[in-house]
Write a protein that holds these residues in place. Structure first.
Motif, PDB file in Angstrom:
ATOM      1  N   ASP A 182      -2.276   6.887   5.467  1.00  0.00           N
ATOM      2  CA  ASP A 182      -2.583   5.749   4.595  1.00  0.00           C
ATOM      3  C   ASP A 182      -3.389   6.297   3.420  1.00  0.00           C
ATOM      4  OD1 ASP A 182      -3.804   3.573   3.353  1.00  0.00           O
ATOM      5  OD2 ASP A 182      -3.883   2.408   5.210  1.00  0.00           O
ATOM      6  N   LYS A 217      -5.045   4.944   1.181  1.00  0.00           N
ATOM      7  CA  LYS A 217      -6.285   4.256   0.819  1.00  0.00           C
ATOM      8  C   LYS A 217      -7.401   4.627   1.798  1.00  0.00           C
ATOM      9  CE  LYS A 217      -7.051  -0.309   0.827  1.00  0.00           C
ATOM     10  NZ  LYS A 217      -6.560  -1.692   0.671  1.00  0.00           N
ATOM     11  N   THR A 218      -7.063   4.617   3.092  1.00  0.00           N
ATOM     12  CA  THR A 218      -8.101   4.864   4.107  1.00  0.00           C
ATOM     13  C   THR A 218      -8.076   6.310   4.608  1.00  0.00           C
ATOM     14  OG1 THR A 218      -6.599   4.219   5.867  1.00  0.00           O
ATOM     15  CG2 THR A 218      -7.957   2.477   4.916  1.00  0.00           C
ATOM     16  N   TYR A 219      -7.044   7.066   4.248  1.00  0.00           N
ATOM     17  CA  TYR A 219      -6.821   8.444   4.722  1.00  0.00           C
ATOM     18  C   TYR A 219      -6.654   8.515   6.234  1.00  0.00           C
ATOM     19  CZ  TYR A 219      -8.181   9.444  -0.027  1.00  0.00           C
ATOM     20  OH  TYR A 219      -8.241   9.446  -1.394  1.00  0.00           O
ATOM     21  N   GLN A 220      -6.379   7.385   6.836  1.00  0.00           N
ATOM     22  CA  GLN A 220      -6.123   7.350   8.263  1.00  0.00           C
ATOM     23  C   GLN A 220      -4.697   7.876   8.494  1.00  0.00           C
ATOM     24  OE1 GLN A 220      -6.686   3.365   9.588  1.00  0.00           O
ATOM     25  NE2 GLN A 220      -6.645   3.904  11.753  1.00  0.00           N
ATOM     26  N   THR A 221      -4.516   8.660   9.558  1.00  0.00           N
ATOM     27  CA  THR A 221      -3.153   9.144   9.811  1.00  0.00           C
ATOM     28  C   THR A 221      -2.576   8.508  11.070  1.00  0.00           C
ATOM     29  OG1 THR A 221      -4.022  11.057  10.978  1.00  0.00           O
ATOM     30  CG2 THR A 221      -3.436  11.375   8.665  1.00  0.00           C
ATOM     31  N   GLU A 247       0.836  -1.202   0.000  1.00  0.00           N
ATOM     32  CA  GLU A 247       0.000   0.000   0.000  1.00  0.00           C
ATOM     33  C   GLU A 247       0.870   1.250   0.000  1.00  0.00           C
ATOM     34  OE1 GLU A 247      -2.925  -0.141   3.151  1.00  0.00           O
ATOM     35  OE2 GLU A 247      -3.079  -2.304   2.799  1.00  0.00           O
ATOM     36  N   ARG A 297       0.224  -2.876   6.521  1.00  0.00           N
ATOM     37  CA  ARG A 297      -0.136  -2.945   7.931  1.00  0.00           C
ATOM     38  C   ARG A 297      -0.489  -4.368   8.280  1.00  0.00           C
ATOM     39  NH1 ARG A 297      -4.671   1.451   8.217  1.00  0.00           N
ATOM     40  NH2 ARG A 297      -4.873   0.754  10.361  1.00  0.00           N
TER      41      ARG A 297
END
Ligand SMILES: [Zn+2]
Ligand SMILES: [Zn+2]
Length: 376
Positions: free
Chosen positions: A326, A328-332, A310, A356
């Motif tokens: 990330d 793809k998920t826009y998680q930071t 990813e 991950r």
């Protein structure tokens, strides 16, 4: 206003034909029946080596293998199409063998069907596009190459497999090319290479020279990091004191490619490059580059394909931390720099590959990605 034509076909009686639609007093269908556009003159014969599927032409034996047999056979038949068929001018014809039977099955049959597709514009009026089915004879023989191979004293079998995966098409192509190029360089008149047996799980090559077989094995070792095992069999030749030497070489291709992540000894590694029989990896736990011998790391498991990695992006760099997102998920995430000493030379906006696994984030140091690590 439509014109009414009074002409008719003297054979079938079809009426309403214009002057252009009549040929020697016949409608087009009747004319074609009496003057076919293609006529079989001679049944084609496919002259095959029963040992290696080479095809004999007037001049020579043409080598084929399971992958290109039909392509080459079709091409040869089409080159001689005029010998087998009388083909009307303005007509183009193409012969295609029936490919529904497996190639090995061909050797059990006396004939094989083919279709001839012919098309063109006849009398500048009728568009023709038709197919006829015919059959070709199969004649079995043994080619010069196979005769030569048989006459040589020592023989080698090279069996290539890939550990825990299929052999890829590009590997098959590359290996066939390697054999061809090497044979051209080798220039040994006593070198015979039989047509290989190819499948997704193994490739088998038979050659009449032990030296050549070893040469190929070494090339595969340096190119693919393959692991090689040799076994020699001495066989007493009949009515002779000299011993016949047969060499078997087993070549195992690695289960992974550069760019993959593997699990080896319960640790995750990113494969940087494969060179000679060394595999350079990034060790995610120690966060450093490690070098393994092919022979050891061939026991590793492919954990993640290169294509499944990813993308992450560095969104901010602080004194002790970097913030990463990330894509793809826009998680930071915030990660401590001291835990990622390998992530040097990064800037905000730098994209990094990784993956991950549960709570853990594995980042591949982009500076080493795809680069070849020099042997120290
Ligand atoms: Zn007619
Ligand atoms: Zn042959």
């Amino acid at each position: 206003m439509t014109k009414k034509y009074k002409r008719f076909c003297i054979n079938c009686g079809k009426t309403g034909l214009s002057k252009e639609e009549l040929f020697e007093g016949l409608c087009f269908d009747c004319y074609q029946e009496k003057n076919p556009l293609i006529i079989l003159k001679k049944q084609p014969i496919i002259h095959l080596c029963k040992n290696c599927l080479a095809i004999k032409t007037k001049k020579d034996w043409i080598n084929t293998d399971q992958l290109n047999f039909y392509e080459k056979a079709d091409k040869l038949l089409n080159e001689d199409a005029q010998t087998y068929f009388k083909i009307a001018p303005d007509i183009t014809a193409e012969i295609r063998l029936d490919k529904s039977s497996g190639i090995q099955d061909l050797l059990q049959h006396n004939t094989i069907n083919f279709e001839i597709n012919y098309n063109g514009k006849v009398h500048n009026l009728f568009e023709i596009n038709e197919i006829q089915i015919h059959s070709a004879k199969i004649k079995l023989d043994i080619c010069e190459n196979c005769k030569g191979y048989k006459s040589e004293v020592s023989k080698s079998k090279i069996r290539i497999i890939a550990k825990k995966r299929n052999i890829t098409e590009s590997e098959i192509e590359e290996i066939i090319r390697l054999f061809k190029n090497s044979a051209n360089i080798y220039k040994d008149p006593n070198l015979y290479i039989l047509s290989p047996i190819l499948s997704k799980t193994e490739l088998i090559f038979r050659v009449s020279s032990i030296d050549f077989a070893r040469n190929i094995a070494n090339q595969l070792k340096s190119k693919f990091g393959a692991v090689i095992r040799e076994s020699i069999k001495f066989v007493d030749r009949e009515k002779s004191k000299t011993k016949k030497q047969d060499l078997n070489i087993l070549i195992r291709l690695l289960p992974f490619f550069p760019g993959d992540v593997i699990k080896y000894n319960n640790n995750l590694y990113y494969i940087i490059s494969i060179h000679e029989n060394n595999v350079n990896c990034f060790d995610f736990k120690a966060k450093e580059i490690k070098k393994f011998k092919s022979k050891q790391i061939i026991n590793g498991e492919r954990y993640l394909l290169k294509s499944k990695l990813e993308k992450f992006i560095i969104t901010a760099i602080y004194k002790d931390e970097i913030q990463i997102m990330d894509l793809k998920t826009y998680q930071t995430f915030e990660i401590e720099i001291k835990n990622q000493p390998h992530l040097i030379k990064i800037n905000e906006g730098t994209e990094i590959n990784g993956f991950r696994e549960g709570e853990n984030l594995y980042l591949i140091p982009f500076i080493i990605e795809g680069s070849d690590v020099k042997n120290e």
